[in-house]
Design a protein around this motif. Structure first.
Motif, PDB file in Angstrom:
ATOM      1  N   GLU A  65       0.850  -1.194   0.000  1.00 46.42           N
ATOM      2  CA  GLU A  65       0.000   0.000   0.000  1.00 46.42           C
ATOM      3  C   GLU A  65       0.879   1.234   0.000  1.00 46.42           C
ATOM      4  O   GLU A  65       1.982   1.223   0.528  1.00 46.42           O
ATOM      5  CB  GLU A  65      -0.910  -0.007   1.227  1.00 46.42           C
ATOM      6  N   VAL A  66       0.396   2.291  -0.634  1.00 45.48           N
ATOM      7  CA  VAL A  66       1.098   3.571  -0.665  1.00 45.48           C
ATOM      8  C   VAL A  66       0.069   4.687  -0.526  1.00 45.48           C
ATOM      9  O   VAL A  66      -1.110   4.479  -0.796  1.00 45.48           O
ATOM     10  CB  VAL A  66       1.899   3.773  -1.982  1.00 45.48           C
ATOM     11  N   ASN A  67       0.541   5.871  -0.121  1.00 45.43           N
ATOM     12  CA  ASN A  67      -0.386   7.002  -0.042  1.00 45.43           C
ATOM     13  C   ASN A  67      -0.204   7.908  -1.263  1.00 45.43           C
ATOM     14  O   ASN A  67       0.682   7.707  -2.100  1.00 45.43           O
ATOM     15  CB  ASN A  67      -0.225   7.765   1.282  1.00 45.43           C
ATOM     16  N   ALA A  76       4.253   8.126  -9.915  1.00 39.33           N
ATOM     17  CA  ALA A  76       3.692   6.796 -10.146  1.00 39.33           C
ATOM     18  C   ALA A  76       2.175   6.875 -10.186  1.00 39.33           C
ATOM     19  O   ALA A  76       1.577   7.872  -9.773  1.00 39.33           O
ATOM     20  CB  ALA A  76       4.126   5.855  -9.021  1.00 39.33           C
ATOM     21  N   THR A  77       1.581   5.842 -10.681  1.00 37.82           N
ATOM     22  CA  THR A  77       0.123   5.722 -10.661  1.00 37.82           C
ATOM     23  C   THR A  77      -0.234   4.486  -9.845  1.00 37.82           C
ATOM     24  O   THR A  77       0.582   3.586  -9.668  1.00 37.82           O
ATOM     25  CB  THR A  77      -0.461   5.561 -12.082  1.00 37.82           C
ATOM     26  N   VAL A  81       2.222   1.183  -9.581  1.00 39.70           N
ATOM     27  CA  VAL A  81       3.103   1.257  -8.420  1.00 39.70           C
ATOM     28  C   VAL A  81       3.313  -0.104  -7.748  1.00 39.70           C
ATOM     29  O   VAL A  81       4.384  -0.366  -7.211  1.00 39.70           O
ATOM     30  CB  VAL A  81       2.607   2.301  -7.402  1.00 39.70           C
ATOM     31  N   PHE A  82       2.362  -0.989  -7.814  1.00 40.07           N
ATOM     32  CA  PHE A  82       2.500  -2.260  -7.113  1.00 40.07           C
ATOM     33  C   PHE A  82       3.403  -3.243  -7.841  1.00 40.07           C
ATOM     34  O   PHE A  82       3.710  -4.311  -7.324  1.00 40.07           O
ATOM     35  CB  PHE A  82       1.125  -2.845  -6.789  1.00 40.07           C
ATOM     36  N   SER A  83       3.887  -2.860  -9.006  1.00 35.54           N
ATOM     37  CA  SER A  83       4.908  -3.673  -9.684  1.00 35.54           C
ATOM     38  C   SER A  83       6.312  -3.208  -9.296  1.00 35.54           C
ATOM     39  O   SER A  83       7.294  -3.832  -9.651  1.00 35.54           O
ATOM     40  CB  SER A  83       4.735  -3.597 -11.204  1.00 35.54           C
ATOM     41  N   TYR A  84       6.412  -2.103  -8.551  1.00 31.47           N
ATOM     42  CA  TYR A  84       7.706  -1.578  -8.121  1.00 31.47           C
ATOM     43  C   TYR A  84       8.313  -2.473  -7.044  1.00 31.47           C
ATOM     44  O   TYR A  84       7.618  -3.112  -6.277  1.00 31.47           O
ATOM     45  CB  TYR A  84       7.564  -0.172  -7.527  1.00 31.47           C
ATOM     46  N   SER A  85       9.616  -2.437  -6.986  1.00 32.25           N
ATOM     47  CA  SER A  85      10.361  -3.129  -5.944  1.00 32.25           C
ATOM     48  C   SER A  85      11.105  -2.083  -5.127  1.00 32.25           C
ATOM     49  O   SER A  85      11.702  -1.166  -5.710  1.00 32.25           O
ATOM     50  CB  SER A  85      11.345  -4.103  -6.571  1.00 32.25           C
ATOM     51  N   ASP A  89      13.621  -0.330  -7.595  1.00 28.15           N
ATOM     52  CA  ASP A  89      13.065   0.914  -8.132  1.00 28.15           C
ATOM     53  C   ASP A  89      13.109   2.108  -7.196  1.00 28.15           C
ATOM     54  O   ASP A  89      13.099   3.241  -7.653  1.00 28.15           O
ATOM     55  CB  ASP A  89      11.612   0.698  -8.564  1.00 28.15           C
ATOM     56  N   LEU A  90      13.141   1.875  -5.894  1.00 28.62           N
ATOM     57  CA  LEU A  90      12.943   2.984  -4.972  1.00 28.62           C
ATOM     58  C   LEU A  90      14.134   3.282  -4.050  1.00 28.62           C
ATOM     59  O   LEU A  90      14.134   4.278  -3.362  1.00 28.62           O
ATOM     60  CB  LEU A  90      11.691   2.753  -4.127  1.00 28.62           C
ATOM     61  N   SER A  91      15.123   2.421  -4.041  1.00 28.79           N
ATOM     62  CA  SER A  91      16.281   2.708  -3.175  1.00 28.79           C
ATOM     63  C   SER A  91      17.235   3.617  -3.911  1.00 28.79           C
ATOM     64  O   SER A  91      17.367   3.590  -5.121  1.00 28.79           O
ATOM     65  CB  SER A  91      16.963   1.419  -2.743  1.00 28.79           C
TER      66      SER A  91
END
Length: 92
Positions: A65-67, A76-77, A81-85, A89-91
């Protein structure tokens, strides 16, 4: 659906009776007088209103989950976004 249990008093009471325990374990929905659907909308509004990016992920780094702030920060959309790691992708 998210269910939150709240305790009126977090300290142990010496004379904890069964009726008091039941009142202490009353659900958030019952305490605020909202049905579960309305309560979910309220919690979503609070979650999305946080001014910081919030990411909830599992032990493997998969986003659960994200806000809204997170979506804006990472451009992101909700659809992708739920395919991100977290690691890939985010570090930074």
């Amino acid at each position: 659906m998210v269910r939150i249990r709240m305790r009126k008093n977090m300290k142990k009471r010496k004379s904890d009776t069964e009726p008091q325990k039941a009142a202490d374990n009353e659900t958030f929905e019952a305490r605020v007088g909202l049905d579960p659907e309305a309560c979910g909308r309220l919690l979503r509004a609070i979650f999305d209103g946080v001014p910081e990016a919030v990411l909830i992920h599992d032990a493997n780094g998969k986003l659960i989950e994200v806000n809204q702030r997170m979506l804006a920060m990472y451009h992101a959309t909700r659809e992708n976004v739920f395919s991100y790691s977290i690691e890939r992708d985010l570090s930074g």
